[in-house]
Design a protein around this motif. Structure first.
Motif, mmCIF file in Angstrom:
data_model
loop_
_atom_site.group_PDB
_atom_site.id
_atom_site.type_symbol
_atom_site.label_atom_id
_atom_site.label_comp_id
_atom_site.label_asym_id
_atom_site.label_seq_id
_atom_site.Cartn_x
_atom_site.Cartn_y
_atom_site.Cartn_z
ATOM 1 N N LYS A 4 29.878 -48.027 -7.043
ATOM 2 C CA LYS A 4 29.451 -46.964 -7.953
ATOM 3 C C LYS A 4 29.639 -45.627 -7.273
ATOM 4 O O LYS A 4 29.350 -45.476 -6.091
ATOM 5 N N LEU A 5 30.104 -44.707 -8.043
ATOM 6 C CA LEU A 5 30.236 -43.345 -7.550
ATOM 7 C C LEU A 5 29.161 -42.507 -8.236
ATOM 8 O O LEU A 5 29.126 -42.415 -9.463
ATOM 9 N N VAL A 6 28.276 -41.958 -7.468
ATOM 10 C CA VAL A 6 27.184 -41.153 -8.016
ATOM 11 C C VAL A 6 27.440 -39.697 -7.648
ATOM 12 O O VAL A 6 27.602 -39.356 -6.470
ATOM 13 N N ILE A 7 27.487 -38.880 -8.665
ATOM 14 C CA ILE A 7 27.719 -37.456 -8.440
ATOM 15 C C ILE A 7 26.499 -36.700 -8.934
ATOM 16 O O ILE A 7 26.066 -36.880 -10.068
ATOM 17 N N GLN A 8 25.947 -35.872 -8.075
ATOM 18 C CA GLN A 8 24.808 -35.054 -8.468
ATOM 19 C C GLN A 8 25.223 -33.587 -8.436
ATOM 20 O O GLN A 8 25.765 -33.110 -7.433
ATOM 21 N N GLN A 9 24.973 -32.934 -9.522
ATOM 22 C CA GLN A 9 25.268 -31.514 -9.606
ATOM 23 C C GLN A 9 24.150 -30.728 -8.923
ATOM 24 O O GLN A 9 22.993 -31.121 -8.975
ATOM 25 N N PRO A 10 24.492 -29.623 -8.310
ATOM 26 C CA PRO A 10 23.421 -28.806 -7.715
ATOM 27 C C PRO A 10 22.527 -28.242 -8.813
ATOM 28 O O PRO A 10 22.997 -27.861 -9.881
ATOM 29 N N GLN A 11 21.235 -28.231 -8.553
ATOM 30 C CA GLN A 11 20.272 -27.733 -9.523
ATOM 31 C C GLN A 11 20.062 -26.233 -9.308
ATOM 32 O O GLN A 11 20.046 -25.759 -8.172
ATOM 33 N N PRO A 12 19.907 -25.504 -10.408
ATOM 34 C CA PRO A 12 19.678 -24.065 -10.259
ATOM 35 C C PRO A 12 18.313 -23.792 -9.623
ATOM 36 O O PRO A 12 17.351 -24.508 -9.873
ATOM 37 N N VAL A 13 18.280 -22.797 -8.797
ATOM 38 C CA VAL A 13 17.047 -22.398 -8.139
ATOM 39 C C VAL A 13 16.753 -20.955 -8.543
ATOM 40 O O VAL A 13 17.630 -20.106 -8.482
ATOM 41 N N MET A 14 15.526 -20.728 -8.985
ATOM 42 C CA MET A 14 15.143 -19.392 -9.400
ATOM 43 C C MET A 14 14.378 -18.737 -8.252
ATOM 44 O O MET A 14 13.375 -19.255 -7.788
ATOM 45 N N ASP A 15 14.884 -17.627 -7.793
ATOM 46 C CA ASP A 15 14.243 -16.895 -6.712
ATOM 47 C C ASP A 15 13.494 -15.725 -7.327
ATOM 48 O O ASP A 15 14.095 -14.844 -7.934
ATOM 49 N N ALA A 16 12.178 -15.733 -7.191
ATOM 50 C CA ALA A 16 11.363 -14.676 -7.783
ATOM 51 C C ALA A 16 11.383 -13.455 -6.879
ATOM 52 O O ALA A 16 10.996 -13.515 -5.727
ATOM 53 N N ARG A 17 11.872 -12.362 -7.424
ATOM 54 C CA ARG A 17 11.908 -11.118 -6.675
ATOM 55 C C ARG A 17 11.000 -10.076 -7.301
ATOM 56 O O ARG A 17 11.049 -8.916 -6.951
ATOM 57 N N GLU A 18 10.214 -10.500 -8.246
ATOM 58 C CA GLU A 18 9.314 -9.592 -8.939
ATOM 59 C C GLU A 18 8.031 -9.413 -8.138
ATOM 60 O O GLU A 18 7.705 -10.191 -7.265
ATOM 61 N N SER A 19 7.307 -8.400 -8.498
ATOM 62 C CA SER A 19 6.031 -8.115 -7.862
ATOM 63 C C SER A 19 4.985 -9.125 -8.314
ATOM 64 O O SER A 19 5.114 -9.753 -9.350
ATOM 65 N N ASP A 20 3.933 -9.254 -7.521
ATOM 66 C CA ASP A 20 2.833 -10.134 -7.908
ATOM 67 C C ASP A 20 1.719 -9.344 -8.588
ATOM 68 O O ASP A 20 0.594 -9.788 -8.661
ATOM 69 N N GLU A 21 2.060 -8.171 -9.097
ATOM 70 C CA GLU A 21 1.126 -7.310 -9.823
ATOM 71 C C GLU A 21 1.608 -7.149 -11.260
ATOM 72 O O GLU A 21 2.779 -7.340 -11.561
ATOM 73 N N TRP A 22 0.711 -6.757 -12.152
ATOM 74 C CA TRP A 22 1.102 -6.432 -13.515
ATOM 75 C C TRP A 22 2.043 -5.235 -13.474
ATOM 76 O O TRP A 22 1.858 -4.315 -12.670
ATOM 77 N N GLY A 23 3.024 -5.215 -14.325
ATOM 78 C CA GLY A 23 3.990 -4.118 -14.362
ATOM 79 C C GLY A 23 3.414 -2.841 -14.935
ATOM 80 O O GLY A 23 3.949 -1.762 -14.717
ATOM 81 N N SER A 24 2.318 -2.963 -15.669
ATOM 82 C CA SER A 24 1.665 -1.794 -16.249
ATOM 83 C C SER A 24 0.171 -2.076 -16.319
ATOM 84 O O SER A 24 -0.253 -3.222 -16.313
ATOM 85 N N GLY A 25 -0.583 -1.020 -16.407
ATOM 86 C CA GLY A 25 -2.027 -1.163 -16.507
ATOM 87 C C GLY A 25 -2.447 -1.566 -17.911
ATOM 88 O O GLY A 25 -1.653 -1.544 -18.846
ATOM 89 N N ILE A 26 -3.702 -1.900 -18.060
ATOM 90 C CA ILE A 26 -4.220 -2.344 -19.356
ATOM 91 C C ILE A 26 -4.184 -1.229 -20.390
ATOM 92 O O ILE A 26 -4.049 -1.477 -21.581
ATOM 93 N N CYS A 27 -4.277 0.015 -19.957
ATOM 94 C CA CYS A 27 -4.300 1.156 -20.889
ATOM 95 C C CYS A 27 -3.039 2.006 -20.835
ATOM 96 O O CYS A 27 -3.065 3.181 -21.204
#
Length: 127
Positions: A4-27
């Motif tokens: 048997k020949l088993v071929i596995q495709q590479p899985q996409p990886v999401m790299d988070a480059r966003e801040s860990d804060e809200w982008g805007s304040g509540i008001c």
């Protein structure tokens, strides 16, 4: 003997480059004046529209009207924090959802616009 020949495709990886804060304040309504006006005049419609964009059931926010506590608004805010890796507290989520649900939905709307991840589809040719 068979092999048997088993071929596995590479899985996409999401790299988070966003801040860990809200982008805007509540008001920070000045960042999206038309959206905030829509939320002010018809918050249930605004909430339903953005719940659908978020990938949840369209009528889910209407359940907030059935009980005295805005459980759906709070749970959507908590879910968004977890999805985007935003650091905040459930106590603050509860306070914002209870005392200013319109502002809470506006903040979540701005965050979805800010962090929208574009999906790129690549077609493969068989040669």
């Amino acid at each position: 003997m068979s092999s048997k020949l088993v071929i596995q495709q590479p899985q996409p990886v999401m790299d988070a480059r966003e801040s860990d804060e809200w982008g805007s304040g509540i008001c920070d309504c000045c960042q999206d004046v038309p959206g905030c006006c829509f939320a002010f005049w018809c918050c249930p419609c605004f909430a339903c529209k953005h719940t659908k964009k978020y990938g949840e059931c369209l009528c889910l926010p209407l359940l907030d009207g059935l009980c005295g506590f805005p459980a759906i608004t709070m749970s959507m805010r908590v879910s968004m924090r977890h999805r985007y890796g935003i650091k905040d507290t459930m106590c603050r989520d509860c306070l914002y959802a209870t005392f200013c649900p319109g502002c809470t939905w506006c903040q979540m709307s701005r965050e979805m616009k800010r962090r929208q991840i574009q999906i790129v589809l690549v077609s493969a040719k068989n040669s």
